[in-house]
Motif scaffolding. Structure first.
Motif, short mmCIF file in Angstrom:
data_model
loop_
_atom_site.label_atom_id
_atom_site.label_comp_id
_atom_site.label_asym_id
_atom_site.label_seq_id
_atom_site.Cartn_x
_atom_site.Cartn_y
_atom_site.Cartn_z
N MET A 48 -99.38 -6.93 19.59
CA MET A 48 -99.47 -5.54 19.13
C MET A 48 -100.02 -5.50 17.71
N PRO A 49 -101.04 -4.69 17.48
CA PRO A 49 -101.63 -4.62 16.14
C PRO A 49 -100.64 -4.06 15.13
N THR A 50 -100.77 -4.55 13.89
CA THR A 50 -99.89 -4.06 12.82
C THR A 50 -100.25 -2.64 12.43
N ILE A 51 -99.22 -1.80 12.27
CA ILE A 51 -99.44 -0.40 11.90
C ILE A 51 -99.37 -0.26 10.39
N ASP A 52 -100.39 0.31 9.83
CA ASP A 52 -100.39 0.61 8.40
C ASP A 52 -99.86 2.04 8.24
N HIS A 53 -98.62 2.15 7.79
CA HIS A 53 -97.99 3.47 7.70
C HIS A 53 -98.67 4.39 6.68
#
Length: 341
Positions: free
Chosen positions: A1-6
């Motif tokens: 799962m790709p990292t989410i940049d909040h």
């Protein structure tokens, strides 16, 4: 799962709100290096604080910095010891090249070049221009439009810290009152004129006015480059002097031609009316005493007295020096005049 940049989920308006809270140009410079989005948004802030850290003199007598890239351009401000105040001020406030150019000299004007939405700007110099002896107090605050509109100067021959025993004797009601009375008529003692006291105050006044007018003159390019400015403050880390310009005064500065001194890089000081108050000794809150305290309120002689000018005198300084100003204006008033210079 790709990292989410909040941060990507935050709207631009919220990021700009955060950047405006940061305000400091160095912090904004670091933000610019984080991402392309930050790089695009940071120059859109409307509140900026520029702190000039120190001075390094290069071989050419100018301001030199090592390092390249956006970080060095945004937060490596270097300006050297203020030995020749007008020349140094001109170096770091004068016009230079654009913010991201490959340059060896930096100035606030240069660094702010790409910030096009600034409304509130505060520039803090590394120290006051006026060399004063240790223990002597000298503070000034000036308002300018196209020329000087008002200036308040607070000086004292010496500032002393009261010992703990003496502070303990004083009740809260007693602190902040005149401790040493003048003569019964409230006049300045004869010794003030004969021991060089008056001459020293004249030197303080002229020096402060020269420093203020030099700062004013060297803001021309910054004001020209930033038509959105509504408030501009140029102060110093020592708290010695503060130049202020409001939206109305900035507008006047742009519209009216600047009268400059024929002999130096500063704005011409107009003919002045001055009010002077003196007290041989003041005791202030916080256990501070002022010997030979003097307050001078200045305005151009062609300007009518205004009620708001009284508020400017009372609010010119932070505590405990605001208390000193409020005490001094209750003393006998002396009226003086000074020609344009």
């Amino acid at each position: 799962m790709p990292t989410i940049d909040h941060f990507d989920r935050l709207p631009d308006s919220l990021l700009l709100l955060i950047f405006n809270k940061l305000a400091d140009i160095k912090a904004l410079g670091r933000c610019c290096a984080v991402s392309r989005r930050f790089y695009a948004l940071a120059p859109l802030v409307d509140n900026v604080v520029v702190k000039v850290d120190c001075v390094i003199s290069g071989e050419d007598g100018g301001l030199s910095v090592r390092g390249r890239g956006i970080l060095s351009h945004l937060f490596r401000f270097v300006v050297g010891t203020i030995v020749k105040p007008l020349q140094v001020l001109q170096h770091f406030l004068g016009p230079k090249k654009a913010i991201l150019a490959e340059v060896s000299h930096h100035s606030p004007g240069e660094v702010l070049k790409n910030f096009k939405e600034i409304q509130t700007l505060r520039i803090e110099l590394p120290g006051g221009e006026l060399g004063i002896e240790e223990g002597v107090l000298l503070k000034w605050k000036a308002e300018f439009g196209s020329t000087l509109e008002s200036c308040v100067i607070l000086g004292a021959a010496s500032l002393v810290k009261l010992d703990k025993e003496r502070k303990a004797v004083k009740s809260d009601e007693e602190v902040g009152v005149l401790d040493t009375p003048q003569d019964e008529s409230g006049s300045i003692p004869e010794s003030f004129y004969t021991d060089g006291g008056l001459k020293l105050r004249v030197v303080w006044t002229i020096s402060s006015l020269i420093a203020a007018s030099a700062r004013h003159y060297l803001l021309q390019q910054i004001i020209s480059d930033h038509p959105t400015l509504e408030s501009l403050i140029l102060t110093d880390a020592d708290g010695q002097g503060m130049l202020c310009m409001s939206r109305k005064q900035l507008h006047e500065f742009r519209d009216k031609p600047l009268a400059t001194s024929a002999t130096s890089n500063r704005t011409q000081v107009p003919a002045l009316n001055m009010k002077l108050w003196y007290a041989p000794y003041l005791e202030l809150p916080g256990g501070i005493g002022l010997n030979g305290a003097t307050l001078v309120a200045i305005r151009p002689s062609d300007q009518p007295a205004r009620k708001e000018a009284e508020g400017f005198v009372a609010g010119a300084f932070e505590e405990p020096f605001r208390s000193a100003a409020n005490l001094l204006v209750k003393q006998r008033t002396y009226l003086l005049e000074m020609n344009s210079f």
